[in-house]
Design an enzyme around this catalytic site. Structure first.
Site: not given
Ligand code: C5P
Length: 467
Positions: A238-241, A311
């Site tokens: 995943g990512n930090r969005s 994102a």
């Protein structure tokens, strides 16, 4: 491009038919043709469509009270009658046709028509039996034959009553054509704005643009949050969005009157009320959801605007495991494959282009306005390249490495790049304020698109300059 009604002042009379909601689009079309418009409403019309919507779009107070005076003491409907190059009444109800035929000036629409020397165009809309009744037909005949009004006959089709037959408001383009024809080559009656009802200016206009409904009738799709690309049933990449920026855009668009669909990935902030939420937690699911919403080149449900704030992961595990992978001392090697660039693909599809950029299908008419985001660390130089590569109208670039900007912060510092080459660097602002600034430019792009669609068969302008 100069519209066919450039410089003209047109009174738009709206009466209380269910078709009154179509007057919002008629107003847009008249404005797109260059007309300066004063909206006049009967009291019952105000129950079908909010005067605030029409005020925001016409940049004028709506005249709905026959006894109201302008702030300077002048009588609004008399001023409109004296200055108008044409008055168009759409939709016209059976009741209004009767009142007009007999000169009963109890509402501003009738009063304006009685007081004006300008050509009058009338587009009736009502139930089929009501339209066929000899009383209605006699009233229409009086307006047409005795008063010389241009009648834009209703069309046959499905009516709100469930009936099929004549009574449906004529095609809006036909009504605009009738206004253009009625004015013909007469000189502009009152070119001086001081001779027309006052326009909203300064703070009042800005507040209306902000709190008003300048996205009414538009379908805005917003993607928000990160995507989660499964490694196995419990783990993902995943990512930090957090979805804060996309949710702010969705809320702002909703508050400006749009119908909003929020395509939500992994979002950790509360989802807004009164927007339709579609969950799509992987890039593949998001792509499918957006293609489902896109419709077809000729029409279909579609959307007017796509704001791609999500994102989207650039890579996904090539072969996610069906079962939870066991812990091993040897570690784990993952093979990643590239996800499709969803925005770039939609940028091509709406223009009817294939992957190589060659014409491959029908372009969408009208073409949706596309907005991309580019989260960068360091230079914003790559943003302009992304704008061109993804064929978006606007690209919102932000430096996620800067303090107070980027993931999980309530604020953002962005630069908005437009397809025409314009660039505007905004200061550090609350994300909601950034959303409003983006939507200001989206509204301008939609207006330019609609104006282009009215004036020629060419591709709508690809170049949207930042105002
Ligand atoms: O190329 P980059 O990932 O920086 O582009 C960001 C923009 O493109 C964002 O609007 C994002 O939502 C969109 N995007 C996409 N599909 C991808 C990657 C990004 O639509 N696979």
């Amino acid at each position: 491009m100069v519209g066919r009604l450039a410089g003209r002042f047109v009174g738009l009379g709206i009466t209380g038919s269910i078709a009154a909601f179509k007057a919002v689009d008629l107003l847009r079309l008249l404005r797109a043709e260059g007309a300066d418009v004063q909206v006049l409403m009967t009291p019952s019309a105000t129950r079908f469509v909010a005067p605030l919507t029409l005020a925001a779009l016409s940049r004028r107070h709506v005249d709905a009270e026959v006894l109201d005076l302008l702030p300077d003491g002048r009588i609004g409907h008399v001023l409109t009658a004296d200055a108008a190059d044409a008055v168009v009444v759409a939709p016209a109800t059976a009741h209004w046709l009767g009142a007009m035929a007999h000169g009963l000036a109890a509402d501003v629409v009738t009063a304006t028509c009685l007081a004006t020397a300008a050509p009058v165009v009338v587009a009736p809309a009502m139930d089929g039996d009501m339209y066929a009744h000899p009383a209605t037909q006699a009233n229409v005949a009086i307006l047409r034959d005795r008063f010389g009004y241009a009648i834009v006959e209703p069309e046959s089709g499905a009516l709100a009553s469930g009936q099929l037959g004549p009574g449906r408001l004529a095609d809006l383009g036909t009504i605009v054509d009738a206004v253009v024809a009625a004015i013909g080559d007469r000189p502009v009656r009152r070119p001086d704005p001081a001779d027309r009802p006052p326009r909203l200016a300064g703070a009042a206009a800005a507040r209306l643009a902000r709190d008003g409904d300048d996205l009414a009738g538009r379908h805005v799709v917003v993607t928000a949050g990160g995507t989660a690309e499964p490694i196995d049933p419990v783990r993902f990449i995943g990512n930090r969005s957090t979805g804060t920026m996309g949710v702010a855009v969705a809320e702002a668009a909703r508050d400006r009157g749009a119908r909003v669909t929020l395509v939500a990935g992994m979002v950790t902030v509360p989802l807004p009320d009164e927007v339709e939420v579609v969950r799509a937690e992987t890039a593949t699911a998001m792509r499918e959801a957006l293609h489902g919403l896109l419709g077809t080149p000729g029409g279909g449900p579609g959307f007017d605007v796509l704001v791609m704030a999500a994102a989207v992961a650039d890579f996904r595990p090539a072969a996610p495991a069906d079962r939870k992978l066991p812990r091993t001392e040897a570690g784990l090697r993952l093979e990643l494959v590239a996800n499709p660039d969803i925005l770039a693909e939609i940028g091509r599809v709406v223009r009817g282009l294939d992957e190589a950029g060659a014409a491959a299908g029908r372009p969408f008419r009208p073409r949706p306005v596309l907005v991309g985001f580019a989260a960068e660390t360091g230079s914003l130089a790559r943003a302009a390249d992304k704008l061109a590569r993804k064929r978006v109208d606007l690209l919102v670039a932000n430096d996620v490495a800067e303090e107070g900007s980027g993931f999980g912060t309530p604020t953002n510092r962005v630069t908005i790049l437009a397809a025409g080459g314009a660039e505007e660097a905004l200061p550090l602002l609350a994300k909601r304020e950034v959303a409003e600034r983006i939507l200001d430019r989206v509204v301008a792009a939609l207006d330019a698109r609609d104006a282009a669609a009215q004036t020629g068969p060419d591709e709508p302008p690809q170049e949207t300059s930042v105002p």
